[in-house]
Enzyme design. Structure first.
Site, PDB file in Angstrom:
ATOM      1  N   ASP A 252     -10.227   2.600   1.872  1.00  0.00           N
ATOM      2  CA  ASP A 252     -10.351   1.978   3.061  1.00  0.00           C
ATOM      3  C   ASP A 252     -11.171   2.805   3.834  1.00  0.00           C
ATOM      4  OD1 ASP A 252      -8.849  -0.339   2.344  1.00  0.00           O
ATOM      5  OD2 ASP A 252      -6.991   0.498   3.122  1.00  0.00           O
TER       6      ASP A 252
ATOM      7  N   LYS B 261       0.772  -1.250  -0.062  1.00  0.00           N
ATOM      8  CA  LYS B 261       0.178   0.017   0.150  1.00  0.00           C
ATOM      9  C   LYS B 261       0.698   1.244  -0.196  1.00  0.00           C
ATOM     10  CE  LYS B 261      -4.203  -2.205   1.980  1.00  0.00           C
ATOM     11  NZ  LYS B 261      -5.278  -1.868   2.815  1.00  0.00           N
TER      12      LYS B 261
END
Ligand code: ATR
Length: 277
Positions: free
Chosen positions: A107, A70
């Site tokens: 997210d 990420k």
């Protein structure tokens, strides 16, 4: 002019075979009559940049990004959304027709969509939120809570240095408190979030006493295996509203589908069942 590229995307991580993302996307392809393809991309750290730079040339429209890539995903992108920029991490790469790579992070969006769908009466601005954990998932949760107007976020983590480090990148509304205080800091909270791995199948139990938690508070767990964790079961038994973690996974995928295939897909019971199989 319509985009001539194939309707192809994937999820990149290492390891990756456990990812449920292909099931989600295949369900949405079927539901929306889209002849798309979505695959697992098993890529190691040292190959990540090379593979990401090559995929747009192979006609991919983008990828979902999971552990351990990420941070790297944000770094290698040509541009980033404000959220990805501020988090320094991306879970979504959009490959533009021009070949440029755009990074986003959904997210926090997925967390908030799931929470507000499961607990529509929760009033973010009404009282503090308590968040357990200090990893990448916690950062996304804290970001989303602040954006929603939560007045104070108490972050508690076993390793205090990590919660202190995390709070430094946010405003003073975010406070790092000792892990040992987790049962005590609940007394005026309107939300309790578990973003540690505790309570997951194969992990140790999350030990916390809910006696101080107000009856009206909402409890949510990012762990979704099992779907009803011990924390959620205990909260439900004493009358608190609970929201399980599966929906966060499903909702965070929606913006990716929209960006690549032009349709905002639906998170419904059928999709949940497919992911629980
Ligand atoms: P993610 O990026 O998904 O949040 P992570 O970075 O691995 O995942 O974070 C896992 C979280 O679970 C951390 O907050 C971790 O606490 P530490 O920072 O102290 O490691 C927490 N966690 C894992 N095992 C734990 C345990 N036995 N007791 C308390 N916290 C634990």
């Amino acid at each position: 002019m319509t985009d001539p590229r194939p309707l192809t995307a994937g999820v990149v991580g290492w390891p990756i075979t456990h990812s449920k993302s292909p099931r989600i996307f295949e369900h949405w392809f079927q539901e929306n009559g889209i002849g798309g393809r979505y695959c697992h991309l098993a890529v190691q750290d040292h190959d990540f940049e090379t593979v990401m730079k090559a995929l747009p040339k192979a006609g991919f429209r983008g990828v979902n990004v999971t552990v351990p890539h990420k941070l790297n995903a944000r770094r290698i992108a040509d541009s980033a959304s404000e959220v990805a920029e501020r988090m320094g991490a991306a879970n979504l790469l959009i490959f533009k027709e021009s070949g440029e790579i755009h990074a986003d992070n959904t997210d926090g969006y997925g967390f908030m969509e799931n929470l507000t769908a499961g607990a529509p009466d929760w009033r973010p601005e009404s009282a503090p939120a308590v968040v357990l954990g200090a990893g990448g998932a916690t950062r996304a949760v804290v970001f989303a809570l602040l954006a929603k107007g939560v007045p104070e976020v108490r972050v508690l983590n076993r390793t205090k240095e990590k919660s202190e480090e995390l709070t430094r990148s946010f405003s003073r509304k975010v406070k790092a408190l000792p892990w040992e205080a987790r049962s005590d800091v609940l007394f005026d909270a309107s939300l309790l979030v578990n973003s540690t791995s505790l309570g997951m199948t194969g992990s140790p139990a999350l030990e916390i006493a809910l006696d101080n938690l107000p009856q009206g508070a909402v409890v949510t767990d990012l762990v979704y295996a099992p779907l009803e964790t011990d924390l959620l079961a205990a909260a439900r038994e004493r009358g608190n509203r609970t929201v399980d973690g599966l929906g966060m996974l499903l909702h965070q995928a929606r913006p990716a589908f929209k960006a690549w295939f032009g349709v905002d897909p639906v998170v419904d019971e059928a999709l949940r069942e497919i992911c629980l199989r």
